[in-house]
Design a protein around this motif. Structure first.
Motif: not given
Length: 301
Positions: A165-179
């Motif tokens: 869950x950490x891997x999925x959530x952190x990846x999604x959060x980082x990309x949201x901030x990138x966008x």
């Protein structure tokens, strides 16, 4: 595996074309040209171009070594001789160009092989896709207790679920901030070359990788080995299939003399000779470190 619409259109167009040529071609490799073979969850490997075949290796060897190779009766025998005696230059006469899509952390391992020509997708110019490598539960493992750069037993239960869950959530959060950072809606927007620094190492990148056969086989010897990290090993194993269809004599020799072979130190050879003579050889009298002894015993048992 995910191909963009443009990439799929390019592959379809290239595979629809045929060309007459006087150069050497290999039916097995022609069948692989431009096809994308899936690796991991979003990655792939595809052959863009190749040069040479088994005959090119022999041709170069006979030019280089002349009369010294006349005792070898056929191409396969010559190639096995060259591989067995660590002759490298003839294998450099063949080249392979691949298009690879892979996680950034795998690319950082891969690029350590500084013997290829590489052109990577530019995150300064283009926007990276929202694609991340998320390991399967069976590949979530604890740190090895005997190898500082390896993994041990698979995680289980709540711990495995929490890590995933950490891997999925952190990846999604980082990309949201990138966008959000690169967006120019209502703001100036951060430069892509800066915004990319916030992306995790499991995001996918792509590159063209061109290498000669000698250096490719060295790469495969290390990365297709059972001790290599899983995420790069699966790429190497897929490339092994391509090479086997491209230069079958060279690949068989590589399997026999490199991939399936072992290297013994002088102490190991001495211990083996003593064992064959009936002498009892132990960790205490072998003259090797504990780790060397363990590796030696794993080799001969």
């Amino acid at each position: 595996m995910t191909l963009s619409a443009d990439q799929q259109a390019e592959i379809d167009a290239l595979r629809a074309e045929t060309h007459q040529t006087l150069r050497a071609t290999v039916p097995g490799m022609e069948a692989h040209l431009y096809k994308a073979y899936p690796v991991l969850d979003h990655g792939f490997v595809r052959v863009v171009d190749y040069m040479g075949d088994d005959s090119a290796i022999c041709q170069a060897a006979r030019v280089s070594y002349g009369r010294g190779t006349k005792s070898v009766q056929n191409d396969e025998g010559l190639i096995r001789y060259l591989m067995r005696h660590w002759h490298s230059t003839p294998f450099e006469m063949c080249e392979l160009k691949l298009h690879v899509k892979l996680p950034v952390f795998v690319a950082r391992q891969w690029i350590r092989h500084r013997t290829a020509n590489v052109n990577e997708y530019s995150a300064r110019y283009s926007i990276l896709d929202r694609e991340f490598y998320i390991p399967g539960p069976e590949h979530l493992a604890a740190q090895s207790v005997v190898n500082n750069q390896g993994r041990g037993e698979a995680l289980t239960g709540e711990e495995a679920a929490r890590v995933l869950e950490y891997l999925k959530a952190d990846s999604a959060r980082a990309y949201d901030h990138y966008e959000e950072m690169i967006s120019d809606e209502g703001q100036q927007g951060l430069a892509r070359e800066l915004a990319r620094m916030n992306l995790p190492a499991n995001i996918y990148t792509q590159w063209y990788w061109k290498v000669d056969l000698h250096n490719l086989l060295h790469f495969l010897r290390l990365r297709a080995d059972s001790h290599a990290q899983y995420e790069i090993r699966v790429y190497a194993e897929e490339i092994c299939k391509l090479v086997a269809d491209w230069v079958p004599f060279a690949y068989k020799a590589f399997e026999d003399y490199r991939l399936g072979a072992v290297t013994l130190s002088s102490q190991m050879v001495d211990c083996l000779r003593r064992m064959l003579k009936g002498e009892e050889v132990t960790e205490e009298n072998c003259g090797m470190s504990k780790r060397e002894w363990r590796e030696f015993m794993a080799t001969i048992e």
